[in-house]
Enzyme design. Structure first.
Site, PDB file in Angstrom:
ATOM      1  N   LYS A 286      -0.671  49.075 -30.208  1.00  0.00           N
ATOM      2  CA  LYS A 286       0.008  47.942 -29.337  1.00  0.00           C
ATOM      3  C   LYS A 286      -0.377  48.420 -28.010  1.00  0.00           C
ATOM      4  CE  LYS A 286       3.689  46.717 -32.318  1.00  0.00           C
ATOM      5  NZ  LYS A 286       3.755  47.758 -33.440  1.00  0.00           N
TER       6      LYS A 286
ATOM      7  N   ASP B 210      -1.620  47.738 -21.324  1.00  0.00           N
ATOM      8  CA  ASP B 210      -2.002  48.240 -20.026  1.00  0.00           C
ATOM      9  C   ASP B 210      -2.893  47.466 -19.397  1.00  0.00           C
ATOM     10  OD1 ASP B 210      -1.449  49.659 -17.529  1.00  0.00           O
ATOM     11  OD2 ASP B 210      -0.847  51.494 -18.724  1.00  0.00           O
TER      12      ASP B 210
ATOM     13  N   ARG C  15       8.066  50.459 -45.240  1.00  0.00           N
ATOM     14  CA  ARG C  15       8.874  51.283 -46.443  1.00  0.00           C
ATOM     15  C   ARG C  15       8.917  50.807 -47.808  1.00  0.00           C
ATOM     16  NH1 ARG C  15      13.132  51.738 -41.475  1.00  0.00           N
ATOM     17  NH2 ARG C  15      11.571  49.866 -41.056  1.00  0.00           N
TER      18      ARG C  15
ATOM     19  N   THR D  17      -2.169  51.789 -39.627  1.00  0.00           N
ATOM     20  CA  THR D  17      -1.481  53.120 -39.167  1.00  0.00           C
ATOM     21  C   THR D  17      -0.848  53.125 -37.776  1.00  0.00           C
ATOM     22  OG1 THR D  17      -3.764  53.695 -38.439  1.00  0.00           O
ATOM     23  CG2 THR D  17      -3.173  54.422 -40.614  1.00  0.00           C
TER      24      THR D  17
HETATM   25  P1  5BU Z   1       8.281  48.457 -42.446  1.00  0.00           P
HETATM   26  O1  5BU Z   1       8.791  49.864 -42.945  1.00  0.00           O
HETATM   27  O2  5BU Z   1       7.918  47.364 -43.468  1.00  0.00           O
HETATM   28  O3  5BU Z   1       9.543  48.162 -41.677  1.00  0.00           O
HETATM   29  O4  5BU Z   1       7.318  48.553 -41.359  1.00  0.00           O
HETATM   30  C1  5BU Z   1       6.701  47.608 -40.765  1.00  0.00           C
HETATM   31  C2  5BU Z   1       5.496  47.951 -39.990  1.00  0.00           C
HETATM   32  O5  5BU Z   1       5.004  47.158 -39.001  1.00  0.00           O
HETATM   33  C3  5BU Z   1       5.814  49.320 -38.771  1.00  0.00           C
HETATM   34  O6  5BU Z   1       4.609  49.973 -38.971  1.00  0.00           O
HETATM   35  C4  5BU Z   1       5.985  48.588 -37.732  1.00  0.00           C
HETATM   36  O7  5BU Z   1       5.646  49.479 -36.707  1.00  0.00           O
HETATM   37  C5  5BU Z   1       5.153  47.427 -37.729  1.00  0.00           C
HETATM   38  N1  5BU Z   1       5.555  46.024 -37.188  1.00  0.00           N
HETATM   39  C6  5BU Z   1       6.765  45.503 -37.261  1.00  0.00           C
HETATM   40  O8  5BU Z   1       7.738  46.027 -38.270  1.00  0.00           O
HETATM   41  N2  5BU Z   1       7.397  44.485 -36.512  1.00  0.00           N
HETATM   42  C7  5BU Z   1       6.615  43.932 -35.569  1.00  0.00           C
HETATM   43  O9  5BU Z   1       6.946  43.035 -35.036  1.00  0.00           O
HETATM   44  C8  5BU Z   1       5.252  44.493 -35.280  1.00  0.00           C
HETATM   45  C9  5BU Z   1       4.691  45.659 -35.826  1.00  0.00           C
HETATM   46 BR1  5BU Z   1       4.312  43.886 -33.870  1.00  0.00          BR
END
Ligand code: 5BU
Length: 482
Positions: free
Chosen positions: A313, A316, A450, A281
């Protein structure tokens, strides 16, 4: 006699600036208080000859037909040995040439010839091993490697375990003793190097055949081990739970539910629950996310047997992340089993999160590499993440990554940027297929957003992703990648 020559040689190396004290980042990313830069020796031909002679005298065998220096500094030393002792030399390229004969090894050799390896300094022993691996593949016999300096960080025992006899001219401790005895360093510097050696002697090597070697013990690479066998090697309870869930439900799919309302989130969690091991999430995308939502989310996680993963993420200082994690509007620590954290702040970020988790079963996943175009996660950063994780296995479950950043079977690799077709979005996100993520990039778990949430039939699509990713995992552990 040899003792004096060696002492004089060490003092001369010190005088010309080969030995440096301060804070240095080694090739592996490790921070060291001492650095030994033997490259400059090519500017001192007589001293180079002495080093070559001392190394040649240490050779354990009598009839080498070849010598080979490990690139780069091993090469000029091997050249001097070759010339003085009249033993032909070969060179192993660092990269194959893209033109001409595309040879990896230059020079003339025949199968079964015995070759002596020459290297300036060993830390883990990986450079020596890579060179030996190539020579052995070409049919040469390589049993012995003479190194000038053994930094005593596990390299010698790693190489011994892989069948290479390693003979140093001098160890880091012996070198420091000579410098101390002759007043070139003070007791404090000597002590700090000694302490460093004592606490940094567990380097590892991963071979092409995917056998890794740590502390002189051979272990199979993470990618080749089954989730089942990894249940007993990991020491994090959440990793064990995750492995068990994946095996029971036959899914290594994590869905990224990046939706705008609590209702959408809960509905997705209920529909996709049977097909996922984790629900990721970003609850700060939702305007109506409350602690009531977390209650329902927890119930759905129980009902369908998946874990909750908030991709916050944290990045800090320890004190701030501890408050962000346990407080604010979302009280993340109370409901999310896992959270993501950036390694940028250093150990404090993990220690801060762990302190807020107290005795709840919680863990974090370090962002080692990102899927977006131009991500600034350099090799040094990636290696730093691995070391942080190794030192905090009580809280770090694994890494978000785009390649096999760790061969350590205790860590779980999560790969986002996955869709059924290789593509990009309009804002720098890059996608690979589930198969490529698992087989080529070493993912244990794929993260899909997505590709599933915006599909016309999210459940049917999730099932497709689940099957593709889990069968790629099964193929991988059955040896399908080699
Ligand atoms: P997507 O809709 O399949 O593109 O979503 C990918 C998810 O993984 C999304 O929630 C990003 O915030 C998350 N993500 C990412 O895409 N790439 C990364 O390197 C990291 C997290 Br860390």
């Amino acid at each position: 006699m040899e003792g004096n020559v060696l002492e004089e040689c060490v003092l001369e190396l010190f005088r010309i600036g080969v030995v440096k004290f301060g804070s240095f980042t080694l090739k592996s990313g490790m921070q060291s208080p001492v650095y030994f830069d033997l490259r400059i020796i090519i500017s001192f031909p007589k001293l180079l000859e002495t080093v070559a002679q001392l190394m040649w005298e240490k050779r354990p065998g009598t009839d080498y037909q070849l010598v080979c220096g490990v690139a780069y500094t091993g090469i000029p030393i091997a050249t001097v040995i070759s010339n003085k002792q009249d033993v032909p030399m070969v060179i192993r390229r660092k990269e194959t040439k893209g033109y001409g004969t595309k040879k990896m090894v230059e020079g003339i050799y025949e199968k079964n010839q015995e070759c002596l390896m020459i290297e300036d300094v060993i830390v883990s022993g990986s450079s020596v091993y890579e060179t030996v691996e190539t020579l052995v593949e070409l049919g040469l016999e390589v049993k012995d490697a003479v190194v000038f300096l053994d930094r005593e960080q596990g390299g010698a025992s790693n190489l011994t375990a892989l069948g290479i006899n390693i003979i140093p001219v001098i160890t880091l401790t012996e070198l420091m003793e000579i410098l101390l005895k002759h007043g070139r360093v003070n007791q404090d510097t000597y002590n700090s190097v000694k302490e460093f050696v004592a606490s940094h002697n567990d380097t590892s090597i991963v071979t092409k055949a995917k056998i890794s070697c740590k502390n002189g013990i051979k272990v199979t690479d993470r990618k080749d081990q089954t989730f089942e066998s990894r249940i007993s090697t990991t020491n994090h309870p959440l990793s064990r739970r995750l492995f068990k869930i994946m095996l029971r439900k036959k899914t290594n799919l994590c869905v990224a539910a990046d939706v705008a309302t609590s209702q959408q989130l809960l509905s997705l969690a209920d529909q996709l629950g049977p097909h996922i091991c984790l629900l990721k999430t970003h609850v700060d995308l939702m305007s109506d996310f409350t602690l009531d939502t977390t209650q329902e989310l927890k119930e759905l996680a129980e009902k369908h047997n998946f874990l909750l993963f908030e991709d916050r993420k944290f990045g800090d200082i320890g004190n701030t992340v501890a408050k962000q994690y346990s407080g604010g509007a979302h009280k993340v620590v109370e409901w999310a089993h896992l959270v993501t954290a950036h390694a940028l702040p250093g150990p404090g970020v993990i220690e801060g999160l762990a302190s807020a988790a107290q005795d709840q079963e919680r863990g974090c996943v370090l962002v080692s590499q990102m899927s977006s175009v131009g991500a600034l996660t350099s090799n040094e950063y990636v290696n730093g993440c691995s070391r942080l994780a190794e030192n905090h296995t009580y809280f770090v479950v694994g890494f978000v990554s785009q390649s096999s950043v760790s061969g350590d079977s205790r860590f779980i690799l999560f790969t986002p940027g996955v869709q059924l077709e290789k593509s990009v979005d309009g804002l720098g996100q890059q996608y690979v297929t589930p198969r490529a993520a698992v087989l080529e990039r070493g993912a244990d778990i794929i993260i899909v957003g997505r590709g599933i949430t915006q599909a016309s039939d999210p459940v049917a699509t999730a099932i497709t992703y689940k099957h593709q990713a889990f069968s790629a995992y099964e193929e991988r552990v059955a040896g399908g990648t080699s």
